[in-house]
Write an enzyme that holds these catalytic residues in place. Structure first.
Site, short mmCIF file in Angstrom:
data_model
loop_
_atom_site.label_atom_id
_atom_site.label_comp_id
_atom_site.label_asym_id
_atom_site.label_seq_id
_atom_site.Cartn_x
_atom_site.Cartn_y
_atom_site.Cartn_z
N LYS B 76 0.96 -0.88 0.14
CA LYS B 76 0.03 0.08 -0.16
C LYS B 76 0.38 1.17 -0.22
O LYS B 76 1.43 1.04 0.93
CB LYS B 76 -0.90 -0.23 1.73
CG LYS B 76 -1.71 1.04 1.12
CD LYS B 76 -2.58 1.09 2.60
CE LYS B 76 -3.39 2.04 2.86
NZ LYS B 76 -4.62 2.05 3.43
N SER B 151 -9.84 2.41 3.01
CA SER B 151 -8.71 2.98 2.29
C SER B 151 -8.06 2.29 1.63
O SER B 151 -7.58 2.50 0.34
CB SER B 151 -8.18 3.97 2.86
OG SER B 151 -7.37 3.10 4.05
N SER B 175 -9.99 0.01 7.11
CA SER B 175 -9.41 -0.25 5.58
C SER B 175 -8.73 -1.71 4.86
O SER B 175 -7.93 -1.55 4.25
CB SER B 175 -8.67 1.32 6.34
OG SER B 175 -9.28 3.02 5.99
#
Lengths: 95, 484
Positions: B76, B151, B175
């Site tokens: 990420k 997210s 997330s």
């Protein structure tokens, strides 16, 4: 809880954000909506409840006061927007 | 190869069936071919990946390989990666090259894993749909008209589309779990403090926790030991030893007591999701798991308290972006205040600014007790609810998200509607507990996530139950059409 245009301008100033006129109105509506959601907290009786500062209630860990890192100034300043002789450059603050 | 589990990939690498370079090139080619449709990656590090794969092959030949050596993964774009752009999907850090590796990145690199690139996400991890990215929204591989969740939506979409065997994510309010659920993956948010936050760009420091996203609980169990453990550089890192998670996977689950919170099965839960969770529950019952209803009476207070605590911490953490030391700087500032204000306003997106302002407001003079202190007290009530529940049951089971993947743009007009996507995940962050999501049966062609929550540091037990479920079912093997 409803925020006015002027409240939003004050908050933006505290947060170092610049808003144009339309934006302030939009944020006033949206932040008021979020505050309505947050107002549901009032339903909870929290008398005598100890606030939770850390999920595991761990104390802050301390370490000996020793130098652990060498000088990496040049390395870190390589990604700065503007530097000169090891200093960060900003617009003039003193006349 | 892109359908293989991590254990199968490791076996193939060890046997010389394929090299890490071949494996890495295979995934890089898939990214090149499929990612334009998904926008899951913001940076692909082809050359570095092939070089790392070459080094992994040398380790494999020398007999110095571990269980993850030579296996590719995606990070990420919230994790700092030395020499590689680390943007947090924000214009603020669009030109930011991290000067060091995050602990998670460093540890996975040391384990011999190969970084394919950095994945797209909601800007600064603030969102539940991966639509707030400076680089545009991520699409769900199951239906490109729908969001992948957020997210960590880029990581979820990448793994679901078989563009990477596994990925890292971070979870502040859901997330990791919510996008994993919406994309049909397995994802784990460890106990707060289990995985180092060092080098992970901060959003809400008392809630942020990194973790793995993959296609099975077994894969997660292989990744977690390489990510977890004490780190001197993170002041809230736990000294708790890291157990042998893979060794616990096959333990018997007969007689395991699992609680079903009444509050998680009420109005607001999509009927298709509810039916799917019930089907999974029955399978677990067949394995000897004992279910009982429990109460988490303060559940409804979790989202309100979170939207005080998270924005408050966000406004403090994001104060560092001032246009002076790194990150975006506006053109021709008039004075220092203009430099701060315009740099921040031009480089932060609408949701980030909204949360900074919300946080600034609740922390401003005269409001602290009514908001932040009250929220921290509610946090205690929520943690106490879980504590009481874990006196009666070993684990808690429920839905991960109230709905399946929603359409792009469906929830962007009203922030509060978006915030309620995380209604079942947020309480787990507030309490600091570990939570895991695994696929339940699909409903209407879209994935459904089943959430398991454990007591502090009970990741092994979560993975154990999830693995036993996956040994009996094939829900986790479903591949989005066009990506098999």
């Amino acid at each position: 809880m409803s925020l006015q245009h002027s409240d939003v301008e004050k908050i933006a100033r505290l947060a170092h954000l610049a808003l144009n006129g339309d934006e302030a109105d939009a944020y006033a509506t949206e932040l008021s909506g979020i505050l309505d959601l947050v107002a549901q907290m009032e339903r909870a009786d929290t008398t005598g409840v100890t606030p939770m500062a850390h999920p595991l209630d761990m104390p802050q860990r301390l370490r000996p006061d020793e130098v652990t890192e060498g000088d990496r100034r040049d390395f870190y300043q390589a990604i700065a927007p503007a530097t000169e002789r090891g200093l960060y450059l900003v617009p003039k603050v003193i006349d | 190869m892109h359908q293989f589990s991590l254990a199968r990939l490791a076996a193939g690498l060890a046997a010389g069936e394929f090299s890490s370079r071949e494996l890495t090139a295979h995934f890089l080619d898939r990214i090149e071919r499929h990612d334009p449709r998904l926008n899951a990656f913001v940076t692909v590090t082809r050359d570095a990946a092939l070089a790392q794969a070459g080094a992994a092959d040398a380790r494999l030949r020398a007999g110095e390989a571990g269980p993850l050596t030579g296996i590719p993964l995606a990070h990420k774009d919230i994790f700092c990666t030395e020499g590689v752009r680390t943007s947090c999907a924000s214009r603020m850090l669009d030109g930011f090259t991290a000067p060091y590796d995050a602990t998670v990145v460093e540890r996975l690199k040391a384990a011999g894993m190969v970084m394919l690139g950095k994945t797209n996400m909601d800007e600064f991890a603030m969102g539940s749909s991966s639509e707030t990215s400076w680089y545009g929204p991520v699409k769900n591989p199951w239906d490109p008209a729908r969001v992948p969740g957020g997210s960590s939506g880029g990581s979820a979409a990448a793994v679901a589309a078989r563009l990477a065997p596994a990925a890292t994510g971070t979870d502040t309010g859901g997330s990791i779990r919510q996008p994993a659920a919406l994309c049909g993956l397995s994802g784990l948010k460890p106990t707060y403090g289990r995985v180092s936050r060092w080098g992970m760009i901060a959003f809400a420091s008392s809630l942020d926790q990194g973790g793995p996203m993959a296609r099975s609980a077994e894969d997660l169990a292989l990744l977690l030991p390489a990510m977890a453990g004490f780190d001197e550089r993170d002041s809230t890192s736990s000294p708790e030893p890291v157990p042998d998670y893979p060794a616990q996977l096959d333990e018997d689950v007969k007689g395991l007591r699992v609680g079903l919170p009444r509050e998680w099965f009420r109005e607001g839960l999509d009927a298709g999701v509810a039916a799917s969770i019930e089907e999974a529950r029955r399978v677990l019952e067949g394995l000897g798991v004992v279910f009982r209803d429990i109460d988490l009476p303060n559940s409804a207070l979790a989202v309100p308290a979170y939207y005080v605590v998270a924005p408050a911490e966000c406004s403090s953490n994001l104060a560092r972006y001032d246009g002076v030391r790194y990150g975006y700087r506006c053109e021709a500032p008039r004075d220092l205040e203009d430099l701060y204000r315009r740099s921040r306003s031009e480089a932060f997106g609408a949701e980030v600014k909204r949360r900074i302002m919300m946080g600034t407001y609740v922390l401003s003079a005269g409001y602290y007790d009514a908001y932040y202190l009250k929220a921290q007290k509610i946090r205690r009530l929520i943690a106490d609810d879980f504590r009481a529940a874990f006196a009666e049951v070993d684990l808690i089971l429920g839905p991960t998200s109230p709905t399946r993947a929603f359409r792009l743009g469906e929830k962007t007009a009203d922030p509060v509607t978006m915030y309620l996507s995380d209604i079942y995940t947020i309480a787990v962050n507030l309490a600091g507990l570990p939570g895991l999501t695994v696929p339940a049966p699909m409903a209407g062609g879209l994935p459904v996530g089943l959430q398991l929550v454990g007591d502090y540091f009970q990741e092994g037990r979560l993975l154990n139950l999830a693995h036993r479920l996956q040994r009996t079912t094939d829900w986790h093997l479903a591949t989005p059409p066009g990506f098999d």
